[in-house]
Motif scaffolding. Sequence first.
Motif, mmCIF file in Angstrom:
data_model
loop_
_atom_site.group_PDB
_atom_site.id
_atom_site.type_symbol
_atom_site.label_atom_id
_atom_site.label_comp_id
_atom_site.label_asym_id
_atom_site.label_seq_id
_atom_site.Cartn_x
_atom_site.Cartn_y
_atom_site.Cartn_z
ATOM 1 N N ASP A 65 -3.512 -1.631 2.497
ATOM 2 C CA ASP A 65 -2.252 -0.991 2.126
ATOM 3 C C ASP A 65 -1.209 -2.073 1.856
ATOM 4 N N ARG A 83 -4.503 0.916 -1.658
ATOM 5 C CA ARG A 83 -3.330 1.617 -2.190
ATOM 6 C C ARG A 83 -2.114 0.692 -2.173
ATOM 7 N N LYS A 116 -2.615 -4.373 6.367
ATOM 8 C CA LYS A 116 -1.282 -3.960 5.957
ATOM 9 C C LYS A 116 -0.438 -5.178 5.647
#
Length: 285
Positions: free
Chosen positions: A46, A65, A26
Amino acid sequence: MGKELIENEEFGGERPLFARRNLYLKNVTFHAGESALKCCANIEADNCRFEGKYPFWHTDGFVVRNSIFTPGARAALWYSRNLVMTDTQVDAPKMFREMDGIRLENVNIPDAEETLWHCSNVEARNVEVKNADYLFMHSNNISLRNWRQDGNYSFQYCRNVEIHDAVINSKDAFWETENVTIYDSVLTGEYLGWHSRRLHLVRCKISGTQPLCYAENLILEDCEFAPDCDLAFEDSEVDATITTEVTSIKNPKSGFIRAAGVGEIIIDGNSKAVDPVEIKVDGEV
């Protein structure tokens, strides 16, 4: 199994996370270097930034993503399986090679030359690609919807393709393909679909000189031809319904053609037809 969280980190150099499993990345940045996540499995990325070369090679099972691949992240995804990529900007060239299992949604690839080669089981929704010469070379089992493409020589040697609601600007597209069906799409570029087998076009708008020649088992349903679609269907086995006038038809091999009108029918000494091809103009008895 839960994933190990790596958050707000930066990596560089060669193979910083080589062969790791079960990671949730992340807000991670991968700076210049090579093979950041090579030989990994079960990776979730992410809001990450990829700047170095070859980050995902030989990877099995990964989600990307809200991320970006900069131009330096060239050849980022090769020899890998089971990718889901959403809401991502891909500025790097030569993406997706020798892969099995790719799902793309809301992805933009402005430099897509030599992309998606030798890939199987590809699904894409709301994807735009540009500079996409030789896109999808030798790939199979492809499903595309709301697809936008600029780039020549695309889909050559592909098998088992279904496309809906696309805009494809590509000369020499769909050469030597097999089992391709395209619905409700705009296909622009000369020499469309040469040497194809079982190409099926439904409600498509077609433009470009010499379309659909040397094809086997070619079917068109309620398609439109632009005025520059001349010398169509040479040496093709065709069953076509065309809702507009066709500028010219040259030496079709076999089958039936219905059109709103035909400017010129050329049957010369080079025709390979054994029996005359039936060409019917709407309104004629």
